[in-house]
Every structure is written in structure tokens, then in C-alpha cells.
Design a protein around this motif. Sequence first.
Motif, PDB file in Angstrom:
ATOM      1  N   ALA A 191       0.933  -1.288   0.126  1.00 56.57           N
ATOM      2  CA  ALA A 191      -0.050   0.290   0.043  1.00 56.57           C
ATOM      3  C   ALA A 191       0.793   1.269   0.423  1.00 56.57           C
ATOM      4  N   GLY A 192       0.639   2.396  -0.816  1.00 57.59           N
ATOM      5  CA  GLY A 192       1.316   3.299  -1.356  1.00 57.59           C
ATOM      6  C   GLY A 192       2.855   3.268  -1.773  1.00 57.59           C
ATOM      7  N   ARG A 193       3.027   2.561  -2.019  1.00 57.26           N
ATOM      8  CA  ARG A 193       4.471   2.193  -2.209  1.00 57.26           C
ATOM      9  C   ARG A 193       4.959   1.806  -4.197  1.00 57.26           C
ATOM     10  N   ASN A 194       5.996   2.573  -4.635  1.00 57.84           N
ATOM     11  CA  ASN A 194       5.911   3.146  -6.030  1.00 57.84           C
ATOM     12  C   ASN A 194       6.416   1.578  -6.744  1.00 57.84           C
ATOM     13  N   LEU A 195       5.433   1.019  -7.035  1.00 58.98           N
ATOM     14  CA  LEU A 195       6.103  -0.559  -7.887  1.00 58.98           C
ATOM     15  C   LEU A 195       6.607   0.006  -8.635  1.00 58.98           C
ATOM     16  N   ILE A 224      -0.941  -1.717 -13.196  1.00 52.76           N
ATOM     17  CA  ILE A 224      -0.573  -2.103 -11.791  1.00 52.76           C
ATOM     18  C   ILE A 224      -1.825  -0.330 -11.076  1.00 52.76           C
ATOM     19  N   LYS A 225      -1.995  -1.256  -9.735  1.00 54.84           N
ATOM     20  CA  LYS A 225      -1.827  -0.950  -8.408  1.00 54.84           C
ATOM     21  C   LYS A 225      -1.560  -1.413  -7.381  1.00 54.84           C
ATOM     22  N   PRO A 226      -1.146  -0.529  -6.255  1.00 49.74           N
ATOM     23  CA  PRO A 226      -0.430  -0.979  -5.310  1.00 49.74           C
ATOM     24  C   PRO A 226      -1.012  -2.481  -3.837  1.00 49.74           C
ATOM     25  N   SER A 227      -0.436  -3.485  -5.409  1.00 54.38           N
ATOM     26  CA  SER A 227      -0.270  -4.861  -4.588  1.00 54.38           C
ATOM     27  C   SER A 227      -0.099  -5.663  -4.536  1.00 54.38           C
TER      28      SER A 227
END
Length: 536
Positions: free
Chosen positions: A259-263, A314-317
Motif C-alpha cells: 500500500a502506497g508503494r511505488n512499484l 498496476i495498482k499497489p498490490s
Amino acid sequence: MSNIINEFQHFIDDCVGRIEPLYKEMCESYWQASLTGKEEDAAKAAAMETRFRKIFSNAGNLSRLKAWRDSGEITEPLLERQLILLINAHLENQMDAEMLQELVQKQRDIETAFSTHRPEVHGAKMTDNEIRRILKESTDSHERRRAWEGSKEVGAHVAAQILELAALRNKVARDLGFENYYVMALELQEQTEQEVMEICRTFEKLSDAPFRKLRREMDAKLAARFGIRPDEMRPWHYEDPFFQDAPALEDADLDPLFAGRNLEEITRDFYEGIGLPVGDILKRSDLYEREGKNQHAYCIDVDRNEDVRVLCNIKPSTRWMSTMLHEFGHAVYDKYLDMKLPFLLRTASHTFTTEAVAMLMGRLAQEESWLREVLRVPQEKLSKVAVAARKQLRTQMLVSTRWMLVMIHFERELYRGTGTDLNSLWWDLVEQFQVIRRPEKRDAPDWASKIHIACFPVYYHNYLWGEFMASQLRGWIDREILPKNNTSIAGHPAVGRYLKEKIFSPGTGLRWDELLRRSTGESLNPEYFVKQFVEV
């Protein structure tokens, strides 16, 4: 140098001179169509693919290639590989121009339908990501069922077209003397139906009891969550519409860690740490969802000269972190091929060898040491999920590989053309391999909602082989490359060097079985996967 070798080299030079610029245009147009979903872009992509494939439709050239093969004079390894690949490319395209255009157009029309279709669920148009959110979060069986049914809607729109496409493919194959398209496609991939089915039977037998035990445990826990009995579990009670990904169980939901991370940054830092920088690929890629854009994920090598790109949504998952690592596994394979190889050999040794690298990387998103060293998850936080995460990864591997058996067997029957009711066959296979009860009184082409059946035919067995090879590679890396008692690939440039030198650089210059022998000391061996994920 003999006249035959001179003639063949001249043929290669002439062929590459025509196909290299067309190949780039074809890939560019495919990329553009994926981004926009516009009919005009899809039409251009179809036209470019038709032009490209027409180059290989010349029957006279196929006769010349076969004559050079039969002469026995083409023995230099790289020349011989190019000869084999050219024969296979010509065989696949032996049809008149009208049929070729029809085949390509049908496939593009179906792909456009997948890109642009947004089912209506509870009065609102939904993307794949939104449907998956419902299947992940909702405890309302009615809401889940509507979302799941929405994910299958596209199948009803394209099923008739897929059947027409399959019939066209079969006609081409039978005109060339093959039993059907399935048999032909495997032969052109330098595999056989017997090899594929034998590995499937072996794996089904080895994994059946462990998988059924896992399924009983899974259904008991999920049923309690939904307030139903285990025997009331149906396809919409799982997080993935096809049950190709395992639901997060117990404390193994890793999504909060992302969560909230930049993939993008995580992907860049990881690959740079193993000596395979991908910054340039990230700049060329398109990674976030929008209207009309293809909702899936893929990697494309546009010119076989380092213009490699990735499409994602992408989503932060955990799922999208794994997908990014997977797709950039394909990307580094393409980027770090030996660019001195002839154009025809400047691609992966085989489809499943690039899948193997992608799968090796994709697994890392659920690996404790990777989460600690790359994601920098504090140990006190990680220790709470580490054991569950290991179990989750094993669950994922069993779930995904058993799903692959459904696809492999379904496609085989589709092209055998036995007149079987495909809607029923699909659920027969789902019940056999995935142990999921079919919905009562449902008669719909749910099989047609899987894009690979139409647009990536006779491909899915390569995912299974890729998983086996990924475990084989990991076994070699753990034994021969990583320092003793080290369990993490992250931060070890020696891993990148090994992959570059032993897997990527040879390109298609080595057949897949020879590549494996040279890089791991043996041919494809499913035992590594079984020991890693089944016999636990």
C-alpha cells in the motif's frame, strides 16, 4: 563455401531485409492498438500482421528451404537453426492471401473486444481491476456472483468468432497434412503432443492428493468467511475469476505491505541490484490503466534491438508487484540477448524459457527474503506474515499449475473437433483439475472469456513448462551461485551474469533442450517444482 550455403545465406539476407522493418512496424501498431482500443488502430495492427505473415506464405520458398535442409550441407549451428526457424515460419503461413487476412482480422477483432469490453455490474461499468476488488473484499455472495458473471460476459460476445477462428486454424493445419492445429502448433514450437500430455499426466498424478487436501482446507476457511457450508462454495467465492490465482488466506494477505508503494521504483531497484538495469525499459513502458487500454499485461520487443516495452495496469498490490517482476523478467531476457546474433535468432530460445525467467522473478513478491531486502519490510512486521506467506506461495503454485491443466486439455479438445459440448467440457475440466463445483443450470461459453484461447493459441502448456524450468533454475542458482545459507536472489549481480551468459545470450541459437543442458546440466525436470511446492 558451397553453392548451397551461399544460396541459403543470400536467401536469409534477402528475407531479413524485408522482414526487419516490417517487424518493427507490426509491433509498433500492435502496441498502439493495445493502448487505445480504437478500431482504426486495431485495423492497422491487423493489416501490418497480414503484410508480415505474407512474406512467409510463398510455397516456392518453402520448397527451397526444405531442399536445403535435405541436402545435408547446412551444418553450421547458427545457419542450421535459422533454416529450421524459417521452415517453421513458412509452414505456419501456407495459405492464400484471403484466408491469411481473414485469420488475422478475426483474431484482432476478438482482441479488441477484450480490450474495450466493460461489463455492467450493479448498474456500473467495471474494469477487470474493479471486479477483482469485489472478489477480494466482498463477503456478500450475491454481489460476488454478479461480479464473477460480469467477468464472463465477454465470452458470449466472442465465442462464435473464436469457433470460426479455430476452424480456420484447423483447415490450414489439415491442408498441410497435420491432424489438427494443436498438433501442428506444437511441432512448430519444437515440442510434441506426446511430450506435453505425458508431463501433464505425470504432474496431475503427483499433485492430485496434495491439491485436493489443500482445497478442502481452503474451502473450509473461505466458507466460514462467507457464512456458508463448504459444499456451497462456487466459482465466485474465489478472488480470481478463473481461480488461477490463490485467495489470500489467514495472515498471508501481503497487500498492506505494498500500500502506497511505488512499484516502478521497486522493480527498477531490484533489477539493478542483480545487474540487469531496466530504467530505459520503464521509460518506454505504459503501466497504468485507462479507458480503452488493454486490461492485461505483456512485454514486447519492438525491434529485436533493445526497444523493449511493458504494458501493465498496476495498482499497489501483491498481484501487480508479482506481475511487474514477471513482465520485466521477460523484458530483461529480450534486452540482454546477444545483439551480435543474426536477426532471426535474436529472441528467446523458446516461449517457455522466457516464461521460466518471468516466473522465477514473479514468485519473489511472496518470498520472505525478497520482502525484507527489497521492500525493506521490518523484521518484526515480516515475522507476523512470513510463515503464512511461504504457505501462500505454495498454495499459489499449486492453484496456478492445476489451472494450467484445464487450459491445456481444453485447447487440445477444441482443436480435435470431436463435437463435444464445449460449455460442458469446460466445467468438466474445472471440476476435475481445480475441484470447483460448476454453477447450477449455467450453460454459457465461459471458456471464451479467457483471452489466450483466441489470441495466444496453444500457448498455455508453456506456462506449465515455465514453472518447472523456473524451479530448475532456482535450484541451480541456490546451489551454484548464491553464497551458502543465503536464500535471496536480491542484490547478487552474479545471478544476473548467469542469466545473461547462460540463458539470455544464446537466443534462439540453441534449441530449448540444449539450452537447459548447458545451463543446468540436465533437460527439463519437473522434480524441482514438485520438491519445492508439492512435497512440502
